[in-house]
Structure formats: structure tokens, C-alpha cells
Design a protein around this motif. Structure first.
Motif, short mmCIF file in Angstrom:
data_model
loop_
_atom_site.label_atom_id
_atom_site.label_comp_id
_atom_site.label_asym_id
_atom_site.label_seq_id
_atom_site.Cartn_x
_atom_site.Cartn_y
_atom_site.Cartn_z
N ALA A 125 0.84 -1.21 0.00
CA ALA A 125 0.00 0.00 0.00
C ALA A 125 0.87 1.25 0.00
O ALA A 125 0.60 2.21 -0.72
CB ALA A 125 -0.92 0.00 1.21
N LEU A 126 1.94 1.21 0.80
CA LEU A 126 2.85 2.36 0.86
C LEU A 126 3.56 2.56 -0.48
O LEU A 126 3.71 3.69 -0.96
CB LEU A 126 3.89 2.12 1.97
N ARG A 127 3.95 1.44 -1.10
CA ARG A 127 4.62 1.52 -2.40
C ARG A 127 3.68 2.16 -3.44
O ARG A 127 4.07 3.03 -4.20
CB ARG A 127 5.03 0.11 -2.85
N GLN A 128 2.42 1.69 -3.44
CA GLN A 128 1.42 2.26 -4.38
C GLN A 128 1.23 3.75 -4.13
O GLN A 128 1.14 4.55 -5.07
CB GLN A 128 0.08 1.54 -4.22
N TYR A 129 1.17 4.10 -2.85
CA TYR A 129 0.94 5.51 -2.45
C TYR A 129 2.09 6.39 -2.94
O TYR A 129 1.88 7.43 -3.56
CB TYR A 129 0.80 5.55 -0.93
N LEU A 130 3.31 5.94 -2.67
CA LEU A 130 4.48 6.73 -3.06
C LEU A 130 4.58 6.83 -4.58
O LEU A 130 4.93 7.88 -5.12
CB LEU A 130 5.76 6.12 -2.48
N LYS A 131 4.25 5.74 -5.25
CA LYS A 131 4.31 5.74 -6.72
C LYS A 131 3.28 6.73 -7.27
O LYS A 131 3.55 7.49 -8.20
CB LYS A 131 4.03 4.33 -7.23
N TYR A 132 2.10 6.71 -6.67
CA TYR A 132 1.01 7.56 -7.15
C TYR A 132 1.33 9.04 -6.97
O TYR A 132 1.06 9.87 -7.84
CB TYR A 132 -0.27 7.20 -6.39
N PHE A 133 1.93 9.37 -5.83
CA PHE A 133 2.18 10.79 -5.53
C PHE A 133 3.60 11.23 -5.86
O PHE A 133 4.01 12.32 -5.45
CB PHE A 133 1.87 11.09 -4.06
N VAL A 166 5.15 12.23 -8.57
CA VAL A 166 5.27 13.50 -9.31
C VAL A 166 4.85 14.69 -8.44
O VAL A 166 5.50 15.73 -8.43
CB VAL A 166 4.41 13.43 -10.59
N TRP A 167 3.76 14.49 -7.69
CA TRP A 167 3.28 15.56 -6.80
C TRP A 167 4.36 15.94 -5.78
O TRP A 167 4.61 17.12 -5.55
CB TRP A 167 2.03 15.11 -6.05
N PHE A 168 4.95 14.90 -5.16
CA PHE A 168 5.96 15.17 -4.14
C PHE A 168 7.17 15.88 -4.75
O PHE A 168 7.73 16.81 -4.16
CB PHE A 168 6.40 13.86 -3.46
N ILE A 169 7.57 15.45 -5.94
CA ILE A 169 8.75 16.06 -6.59
C ILE A 169 8.45 17.54 -6.90
O ILE A 169 9.24 18.43 -6.56
CB ILE A 169 9.13 15.28 -7.87
N ILE A 170 7.28 17.77 -7.54
CA ILE A 170 6.94 19.16 -7.91
C ILE A 170 6.82 20.03 -6.66
O ILE A 170 7.37 21.13 -6.60
CB ILE A 170 5.62 19.18 -8.72
N THR A 171 6.10 19.50 -5.65
CA THR A 171 5.92 20.28 -4.42
C THR A 171 7.27 20.58 -3.77
O THR A 171 7.54 21.71 -3.35
CB THR A 171 5.02 19.52 -3.42
N GLY A 172 8.12 19.56 -3.75
CA GLY A 172 9.45 19.74 -3.15
C GLY A 172 10.24 20.82 -3.87
O GLY A 172 10.82 21.71 -3.24
N ILE A 173 10.22 20.74 -5.21
CA ILE A 173 10.98 21.74 -6.00
C ILE A 173 10.43 23.15 -5.75
O ILE A 173 11.19 24.09 -5.51
CB ILE A 173 10.91 21.39 -7.51
N VAL A 174 9.09 23.26 -5.76
CA VAL A 174 8.47 24.58 -5.56
C VAL A 174 8.80 25.13 -4.18
O VAL A 174 9.12 26.31 -4.02
CB VAL A 174 6.94 24.50 -5.79
N VAL A 175 8.75 24.24 -3.17
CA VAL A 175 9.05 24.69 -1.80
C VAL A 175 10.49 25.18 -1.71
O VAL A 175 10.77 26.26 -1.17
CB VAL A 175 8.78 23.55 -0.79
N CYS A 211 -6.17 13.65 1.61
CA CYS A 211 -5.43 14.56 2.50
C CYS A 211 -4.07 14.90 1.91
O CYS A 211 -3.60 16.04 2.04
CB CYS A 211 -5.28 13.94 3.89
N THR A 212 -3.42 13.92 1.29
CA THR A 212 -2.12 14.20 0.68
C THR A 212 -2.27 15.23 -0.43
O THR A 212 -1.48 16.18 -0.53
CB THR A 212 -1.51 12.90 0.11
N LEU A 213 -3.31 15.04 -1.24
CA LEU A 213 -3.54 15.98 -2.33
C LEU A 213 -3.83 17.37 -1.77
O LEU A 213 -3.31 18.38 -2.25
CB LEU A 213 -4.72 15.51 -3.20
N TRP A 214 -4.64 17.39 -0.73
CA TRP A 214 -4.98 18.66 -0.06
C TRP A 214 -3.70 19.34 0.43
O TRP A 214 -3.46 20.53 0.21
CB TRP A 214 -5.96 18.38 1.08
N GLY A 215 -2.86 18.55 1.10
CA GLY A 215 -1.61 19.09 1.64
C GLY A 215 -0.72 19.64 0.53
O GLY A 215 -0.21 20.76 0.64
N CYS A 216 -0.55 18.84 -0.53
CA CYS A 216 0.32 19.27 -1.64
C CYS A 216 -0.21 20.56 -2.26
O CYS A 216 0.56 21.51 -2.51
CB CYS A 216 0.41 18.19 -2.71
N LEU A 217 -1.52 20.58 -2.50
CA LEU A 217 -2.11 21.77 -3.14
C LEU A 217 -1.99 22.99 -2.23
O LEU A 217 -1.72 24.10 -2.70
CB LEU A 217 -3.58 21.51 -3.47
#
Lengths: 303, 329
Positions: free
Chosen positions: A9-17, A19-28, B308-314
Motif C-alpha cells: 500500500a505504501l509503495r502504491q501511495y508513493l508511486k502515485y504521488f 510526481v506531486w511530491f517532486i513538484i511540491t518539493g521543488i516549488v518549496v 489529505c495528501t492531495l490537499w496538503g500538496c495543493l
């Protein structure tokens, strides 16, 4: 089994997000970097040593010596905070009777005064604003009025609305308490210089905070609902799905006319409505070049 | 009966991928010979183990020796199907189709598409009644045509009324209605349509490797569903014959059945039963076309975590944009 499921479940979660995590990290990281750069830049000392230290030129002699001194001190404090040069010039000179000539002369006078003084916080002809206030009045009428010449970042910040705010704040006192009037203008200019054209509006700050929380929340709810909604399957049969080889055979067809009705109505001629036009008073607000070739913004009006 | 391999004695099954009988033990093709069982139907004729045969079971896998048994007396006589469509999609293909379809269902439980769970999928031949109808529809309606024009400052509208009559013959062939109490009717309706180009005479060899039921609802008991489909389709087809009008009001549409026939047959369905939080979520896949019917269970924990993750990221991104906006002025 449970552990494996959780890991999966964690692997799926990390895989899914991912791109989001990378973009958010870069923007931050970029934002933090930009904030640091801005803070460093904001704390940079004044970069223009060519301009005179004088900020108050009371040629109309409407201020007392002590008021001039207080105004200088307040301008100095505001300039340090807002990182702009603020110059006050009072005049008692004819600038032209017609609005057009008056505006042109006021604009040129204010721009040239700023340029000749090589004002600007960051550099000569840089960030700053000059308030020119004319008190001239003769038997032909009043030529009283003010002109705001802006330069550098203030040229981008001060538009029609902001200019009105500054002049309105000033005109509330100008006839009875000139010092209070210029003081109010100085603080308004400093406010715009420090916070941009939004100024500090608590309501807007609250609204932007709400926007930062509520809008993503709504998006997240929509996302969840969209991903939760589903249908079993679509019905993919049609009326012809089970038609045999013999198909559909039209054995008889008739379309017999029975009767007709005719109705009529008069076409109303439509008259065009008169459109309104609005006129906004006041002098030019666009960007222009002074006789010295430097870019200025601003505007003004008679009072 | 059991289909045994002449070469190794293993259980020969029908392979949808190869479209042949295939021995999974020695990999020989079309090597089957029929072994007729003579004992009680609940006893496996190969290993003698007791097989959980239910009232309507027609084919089943022995839980002990894993051989597929076809219960002779339930595919003979009154239970002899006239026709069938053999499985065209194998288990592995079906698993992949489920993965492809539900991969984007992020809120599905983690193990929903796991190999272990999908392996529990079972191929079933579902009993169906097929109905043929020859019908005549006598239609009468009132059609209106509307024409408008302008002359001077006047606008005219002319409405013409017509008596519209049509007489249409329609032949329906093989309207399917499932004859299984166990199978939900709405799901079986959604499985349609099957491609009748692959409809063939019944042959028990196609049942080897799969489970099956005999019909357990009489043709007369389920015919109403076929009639309803036929009536709805006839109405639509007759209306298609009426065109060129702005509006048509139906006065009557008499549908007369001139001839009706019914047949018994078997259609292939893959069944995947997924249990989540003590609730059973069934998925059915058309064993011929691959059409999937079923809704995925939703994991509340996943919904919360992902939303919640999406909310947080956004929130962070919008916050950063605000900071940039402040920095730029």
C-alpha cells in the motif's frame, strides 16, 4: 501478510504521488530560496549616493520649520522601511489655466525634479516617488493641485486606484493642516512601496489564507468523489442487437395530410438602448519618458 | 464424464487461447478420451473423493484431484443445451483485463488486483434461455410539420398535421435471458451482447476446465424479460421508420407476436468474488467479449490518505504561489 499488504500500500501511495511530491518539493525549495534572496535584498543598504539628502522642498512655504523637520524624519523612517525615495515639493507657481497645459507642466516639473535630483533608493532614477503640490491661485482662478511622479518599482505599483488613495488621504487635511496632509501621503506611499499595490489589507490577507486552505480542500473533495464514483457497466445493446437475418421489414407506410393551422404575429421593432459612457477625471496614468529620457509613471489632479 | 489424456492420463481441458483441447500435464493437444462415470454424481470417478455437487451443478472441479467433472445427467435429456459459446478468453487474459480496467481505481483495497486474489477467479458456463420472435407492429400516430416565414413585419407559422401509419415486421433471434437463480439478472443483462457468430452446437468437451450450472428457471418463468426487451426494441425500431416530422404523437402501437421459439444454451462468464470487510463484491467478465461488470470496493483509509495528501500538496503549492506573488510586487 498484513505487513506485506501495508508495504505494498505504501509503495502504491508513493508511486502515485511521486510526481506531486517532486513538484511540491521543488516549488518549496525554490520559494524558500526566493524568500531568502528577497530578505537579503531587502536588507541591502541604500544603493544611491548621488541624490541629495534633502526630501522636503517647501517652496510654497506652507510648512513651519519644525513641521518640515518632522516630515524629513518621518520620510527617512518610511524610506528605510519601504526601500524607496520619497520627495515632497510644494510650489506656488502658475502652471497653466487649461487642464491639459496644467497637467503637462506639472508632470514635466515633477519628472524633471526627480531626475535632476537623481533620486531613487536602489540607484539614480530608481525606486521612488515625488509628490508635487502646487498652491498657486490668482484673480483668474485656482491652479491648486498635486502631481505624483513615480519611478522604478513605484511606477509599476502606483496605478489610478493607488494614486487616488494617496491623493484622497492627502486632500482630507490639505486646506487646514498641510503637514498632516503630506504626512498621510508619505505613509500611503511607503505602504505601497513596502507591500505593493495590494497594500496591507487584513481582509485580503484573510481571504488569501482561506484560499490557500479552502480551495485545495474543495479540489481534494472533488478528486475523492470523482474517484469513488463508478458504475457497474454500460448497457451496450441497441434495439438492433437481436434482429435476425430477416431484419426489419416495412410492410405498409402512409402519411396522410389532415389539416393545417397558420398563426401570425407582428414583429416588434426593437429600439436600441443608449449606452452609457464613463469619464474618469484626472491626468495621465500611463508610463511616459521625462525630458531626461527616464521612465516615469503617476498622475495628478486639481483640487 | 471426465476428459482424460490418452498420453499421460491427466485431465484434458479446453484452452480458450489455443481454441483446442489441451493437456496441461504433458502439453499434448486434442489427446482427449471420454471417461464416463457410473457411480453417484457426488463421487469423483477419478479419485473417489466427495465432490460438493449442488442442486444445479452441471460441471465442477474435484477439490481433491483438481479434475474437472461434467455431470452427465445434467447435460442430457431435458438439460441438454442446444447451443453454446465456448470460452474465448482464458484466465490469464481475463486477469490482465481486470488489472487494466481497475488499475486507475486508486481507492480500491491494496490486494484487490493481487495475483493471489485474482487466482480465485472461476470460469462458469451460465444457463440461458434464448428466445426467437417474429412480430408485427401496427403503428398509428399524428405527425406535425412546422414551417415559418416572414412577410413585411409579420411572422407566420404554419403547422401541418398528418395521419402517420406504419406496419412493420420484425424478426428477433436469440434474445438471451439467464436461467440461473444464482446469477443477478441486472448483471447478466449488462454482460450482453455476446457475438452470436461464435454460437455453436453444444459439445461437452468445451465444459472441461470450467464450472457450469444446468438451467434452474423454466423458460416460461423468465420469458417476461425477453418479451419486455422485444417490446422495447420493437417500439424503437418502428419509431425509426417515422421521420421528417417536427413532432410525432403516438396514438397506438399494436405489437402482435406471429411466432415464438425458445432454446436452451450456455454462455461463458468469468466470476471473481472479492471479499472486503465481510462484504462480497462480485465481478463478472463476459467470457467471449471481455466486457466487465462490477463495482470496486472503496478503502476509506485510502480515500482519507490520498485526499489529505492531495490537499496538503495543493495547500503548499498555493501557499508558495502566494509567496511568489508577494515577492513579485
Amino acid at each position: 501478510m498484513d505487513k506485506e499488504l501495508k508495504r505494498e500500500a505504501l509503495r502504491q501511495y508513493l508511486k502515485y504521488f511521486k510526481v506531486w511530491f517532486i513538484i511540491t518539493g521543488i516549488v518549496v525549495v525554490l520559494t524558500i530560496g526566493a524568500v531568502i534572496v528577497r530578505v537579503v535584498a531587502d536588507n541591502r543598504p541604500r544603493g544611491n549616493n548621488m541624490a541629495p539628502t534633502e526630501r522636503v522642498f517647501d517652496y510654497a512655504d506652507v510648512l513651519t520649520d519644525s513641521e518640515e523637520q518632522k516630515l524629513r524624519q518621518e520620510i527617512a523612517a518610511c524610506e528605510k522601511k519601504a526601500k524607496i525615495d520619497i520627495v515632497i515639493v510644494t510650489l506656488n507657481e502658475p502652471m497653466g489655466e487649461s487642464d491639459r497645459v496644467w497637467e503637462n507642466n506639472m508632470m514635466n516639473y515633477a519628472d524633471d525634479f526627480y531626475d535632476n535630483g537623481k533620486y531613487g533608493w536602489n540607484r539614480a532614477y530608481g525606486d521612488g516617488a515625488l509628490l508635487l503640490d502646487n498652491w498657486y491661485e490668482d484673480s483668474n482662478g485656482s491652479q491648486k493641485g498635486s502631481w505624483l511622479s513615480t519611478s522604478g518599482k513605484m511606477e509599476d505599483t502606483i496605478g489610478v486606484r493607488e494614486e487616488d488613495v494617496v491623493l484622497d488621504a492627502m486632500y482630507a487635511y490639505i486646506d487646514t493642516q498641510p503637514y498632516q496632509a503630506y504626512r498621510a501621503a508619505v505613509y500611503k506611499l511607503a505602504d505601497y512601496g513596502e507591500h505593493g499595490y495590494n497594500g496591507v489589507d487584513e481582509g485580503e490577507v484573510l481571504a488569501s489564507l482561506c484560499c490557500a486552505w479552502v480551495v485545495p480542500f474543495i479540489v481534494a473533495v472533488i478528486y475523492a468523489v470523482m474517484h469513488m464514483s463508478q458504475s457497474k457497466a454500460k448497457d451496450t445493446t441497441t434495439a438492433k442487437t437481436y434482429i435476425g437475418r430477416e431484419g426489419v421489414n416495412l410492410r405498409f407506410k402512409s402519411d396522410d395530410f389532415i389539416r393545417k393551422n397558420v398563426t401570425s404575429h407582428r414583429i416588434e421593432s426593437s429600439s436600441s438602448g443608449g449606452g452609457g459612457s464613463s469619464h474618469h477625471g484626472g491626468g495621465s496614468h500611463g508610463s511616459h519618458r521625462s525630458s531626461g529620457g527616464h521612465s516615469h509613471g503617476g498622475g495628478g489632479r486639481r483640487r | 464424464m471426465i476428459f482424460k489424456c490418452r498420453n499421460c492420463g491427466g485431465n484434458v481441458v479446453y484452452s480458450p487461447e489455443k481454441h483446442k483441447m489441451f493437456c496441461p500435464f504433458c502439453e499434448s493437444e486434442e489427446s482427449q478420451e471420454v471417461q464416463i462415470s457410473s457411480g453417484a454424481i457426488s463421487i469423483c470417478p477419478d479419485c473417489g473423493g466427495e465432490v460438493p455437487v449442488k442442486e444445479h451443478t452441471a460441471a465442477i472441479q474435484c477439490p481433491y484431484c483438481s479434475n474437472y467433472l461434467i455431470l452427465d445427467e445434467r447435460v442430457e435429456g431435458r438439460y441438454l443445451p442446444k447451443m453454446m459459446i465456448p470460452f474465448q478468453i482464458g484466465k490469464e487474459t481475463c486477469k490482465q483485463m481486470l488489472r487494466d480496467k481497475f488499475r486507475k481505481k486508486v481507492f480500491a483495497p491494496t490486494d484487490f488486483l493481487s495475483e493471489v486474489r485474482l487466482n480465485s477467479m472461476e470460469g462458469d458456463y451460465v444457463p440461458f434461455w434464448f428466445y426467437d420472435y417474429d412480430v408485427s407492429a401496427d403503428y398509428q400516430g399524428e405527425g406535425t410539420k412546422v414551417r415559418s416565414w416572414t412577410s413585411g413585419n409579420m411572422r407566420y407559422t404554419e403547422t401541418s398535421y398528418y395521419d402517420v401509419r406504419r406496419n412493420v415486421d420484425v424478426s428477433f433471434r436469440n434474445i438471451p435471458v439467464d436461467a440461473s437463480v444464482q446469477m443477478p439478472d441486472d448483471v447478466m443483462d449488462l454482460m450482453e451482447p455476446y457475438d452470436y457468430g461464435q454460437l455453436m452446437d453444444f459439445d461437452p468437451k468445451y465444459m472441461s476446465g470450467f464450472c457450469a450450472e444446468k438451467y434452474n428457471m423454466e423458460a416460461g418463468a423468465v420469458e417476461n424479460r425477453a418479451k419486455q426487451k422485444m417490446t422495447e426494441d420493437t417500439v424503437t425500431l418502428v419509431r425509426e421508420q417515422v421521420s421528417g416530422y417536427s413532432n410525432v404523437r403516438q396514438k397506438r402501437n399494436d405489437i402482435q407476436v406471429r411466432g415464438a421459439w425458445q432454446y436452451y444454451g450456455l454462455l461463458p462468464v468469468w466470476k471473481y468474488l472479492y471479499q472486503y470487510n465481510n462484504v462480497e463484491y462480485p465481478f463478472y467478465v463476459n467470457g467471449q467479449t471481455g466486457k466487465i461488470v462490477g463495482t470496486v470496493p472503496i478503502s476509506t483509509k485510502k480515500v482519507l490518505a490520498y485526499a489529505c495528501t492531495l490537499w496538503g500538496c495543493l495547500t503548499v503549492l498555493v501557499g508558495c504561489v502566494s509567496v511568489w506573488a508577494l515577492l513579485c510586487v
